[in-house]
Design a protein around this motif. Structure first.
Motif, short mmCIF file in Angstrom:
data_model
loop_
_atom_site.label_atom_id
_atom_site.label_comp_id
_atom_site.label_asym_id
_atom_site.label_seq_id
_atom_site.Cartn_x
_atom_site.Cartn_y
_atom_site.Cartn_z
N PRO A 161 0.88 -1.16 -0.09
CA PRO A 161 -0.13 -0.19 0.47
C PRO A 161 0.83 1.42 -0.30
O PRO A 161 0.13 2.50 -1.22
CB PRO A 161 -1.02 0.07 1.04
N GLU A 162 2.37 1.41 0.48
CA GLU A 162 2.99 2.86 0.90
C GLU A 162 3.33 2.49 -0.57
O GLU A 162 3.42 4.11 -0.82
CB GLU A 162 4.18 2.21 1.97
N SER A 163 3.73 1.58 -0.89
CA SER A 163 4.90 2.09 -2.80
C SER A 163 3.28 2.61 -3.96
O SER A 163 3.78 3.15 -4.36
CB SER A 163 5.41 0.51 -2.95
N ILE A 164 2.07 1.79 -3.31
CA ILE A 164 0.95 2.55 -4.67
C ILE A 164 0.56 3.95 -3.71
O ILE A 164 0.40 4.12 -4.74
CB ILE A 164 -0.18 0.98 -4.47
N ALA A 165 0.41 4.25 -2.88
CA ALA A 165 0.72 5.45 -2.63
C ALA A 165 1.85 6.37 -2.98
O ALA A 165 1.16 7.32 -3.44
CB ALA A 165 -0.15 5.65 -0.63
N LYS A 166 2.91 6.23 -2.88
CA LYS A 166 4.10 6.96 -2.97
C LYS A 166 4.05 7.04 -4.57
O LYS A 166 4.14 8.34 -5.45
CB LYS A 166 5.27 6.44 -3.08
N THR A 167 3.79 5.77 -5.22
CA THR A 167 3.65 6.09 -6.91
C THR A 167 2.52 6.97 -7.19
O THR A 167 2.37 7.61 -8.53
CB THR A 167 3.00 4.88 -7.86
N GLU A 168 1.73 7.24 -6.24
CA GLU A 168 0.00 8.55 -7.20
C GLU A 168 0.47 9.69 -6.92
O GLU A 168 -0.11 10.25 -7.34
CB GLU A 168 -0.72 7.40 -6.51
N GLU A 169 1.30 9.51 -5.65
CA GLU A 169 1.79 10.69 -5.59
C GLU A 169 2.49 11.49 -6.59
O GLU A 169 2.56 12.01 -6.76
CB GLU A 169 2.52 11.20 -4.18
N LEU A 170 3.34 10.63 -6.94
CA LEU A 170 4.40 10.93 -8.01
C LEU A 170 3.79 11.45 -9.53
O LEU A 170 3.50 12.59 -9.57
CB LEU A 170 5.38 10.44 -8.16
#
Lengths: 224, 153
Positions: A161-170
């Motif tokens: 979930p952290e990687s997904i959230a980070k990717t979305e923010e990017l």
């Protein structure tokens, strides 16, 4: 003839998604062809696509949006004249610039009696490797996101979930106008949405003035 | 094309030239036949060895390493996109229990080392891997010489 490009860095899951999307379009009654332009002289992907019964064309030996733009236009014209697909899905190499590819596709109008329409530019971003990619090939990843109409955070079945959230923010930071959605070729999440987008939505044609403005706004700051 | 666009394009091609690329197409022969399980073991072995060699000799990330076994009875595509990947991801539509001959293509793209290094590392592992499976190989195509970088710019 509608041209749909699915961009993304190497290993972002383009080929696997493309096969599923292709199957989805065929099931909905679309006549499709797939054009693959890999980094390097050879494309495993086109061999695989063809072996699985889809109409494939391989363009090798360079970047589809520049030195082999003529080959790409020729390929599209021949596909139109010989096979006449409604939709051509293009899997460009990790270096093709979406606006450049649009322009290259439109060159084919001079080689055959047809009008090119563009589906929204789709970029797949691999959420499982986002840190690694930003470290090694940030510029490429940013460019593919920046020029997309829709960004799919891919491999959401395997990413944290952290990687997904980070990717979305990017994605939001680099390209605030892009639509963002999740995709998984394993669970099927998002595949129907991609198919709908390709079939029902359009992206503007190449426009030199728009491109100039975008370049000034988006890339002009890079050396500051 | 604008000057900005030319600059960007050149930058991107330079970045891509940091990707070491090599592909080779082999005709593989096993006079006594090789089982499908052994072929899958071979695919895992050769692809993971290629990744290992590249990572131990300067590569920092895998772009992709893909392979394609092709014969009249079907095909198997293998892919590795992460050096830490435990096993090769396979898409298997081979409809034979054993084969005496097939075509094998391997395409290696890694970041951080040059094409010639990728070529040398890839070719260096071929004899040892093939010896393990009692198979012979013949090179049908070597896609090093035809690689092009940013020389067109």
């Amino acid at each position: 003839m509608k041209v749909s490009q699915i961009a993304g860095f190497l290993g972002s899951g383009k080929t696997t998604a493309l096969m599923k999307i292709g199957e989805g379009l065929v099931k909905r009654g679309c006549k499709i062809a797939i054009v693959v332009n890999d980094v390097g002289e050879i494309s495993i992907d086109s061999k695989y696509v063809e072996a699985n019964g889809l109409e494939a064309r391989e363009i090798a030996g360079g970047c589809i949006c520049c030195q082999i733009a003529g080959s790409f236009a020729e390929t599209l014209a021949k596909l139109h004249d010989g096979f006449d697909p409604e939709i051509v899905i293009v899997e460009p190499s990790g270096v093709a610039i979406p606006w450049g590819l649009k322009r290259a596709a439109e060159y084919s109008e001079a080689k055959s009696d047809m009008v090119i329409e563009h589906a929204p530019v789709i970029t797949l971003v691999d959420a499982t490797r986002i840190d690694m990619l930003l470290k090694a090939v940030r510029r490429l990843v940013e460019t593919q996101i920046r020029e997309a109409d829709v960004c799919f955070v891919n491999k959401v079945d395997a990413a944290t979930p952290e990687s997904i959230a980070k990717t979305e923010e990017l994605i939001k930071t680099i390209n605030p106008r892009a639509e963002i959605a999740h995709l998984s070729s394993v669970t099927g999440e998002g595949l129907e949405m991609v198919t709908d987008i390709i079939m029902n939505k359009v992206s503007p044609r190449y426009d030199d003035a728009v491109e100039e403005e975008m370049l000034r706004k988006e890339y002009g700051r890079r050396d500051e | 094309m604008s000057g900005d666009h030319d600059d960007l394009h050149l930058d991107l091609h330079r970045a891509v030239d940091e990707l070491g690329k090599y592909a080779i197409v082999l005709k593989v022969k096993a006079d006594d036949g090789v089982t499908k399980q052994e072929i899958i073991r071979f695919i895992n072995h050769i692809m993971k060895r290629a990744v290992q060699e590249c990572m131990e000799n300067g590569a920092d990330i895998v772009g992709h390493v893909k392979s394609f076994v092709y014969c009249d009875e079907g095909n198997i595509m293998g892919s590795i996109v992460d050096a830490a990947q435990e096993s090769v991801a396979l898409k298997d539509s081979l409809k034979a229990d054993s084969l005496k001959q097939f075509e094998f293509t391997m395409h290696v793209i890694v970041h951080g080392i040059w094409d010639d290094v990728v070529r040398d590392l890839t070719r260096s592992i071929l004899p040892e891997v093939f010896a393990d499976y009692d198979m012979d190989f013949e090179i049908l195509d070597d896609h090093y010489d035809v690689e092009k970088g940013i020389d067109h710019h």
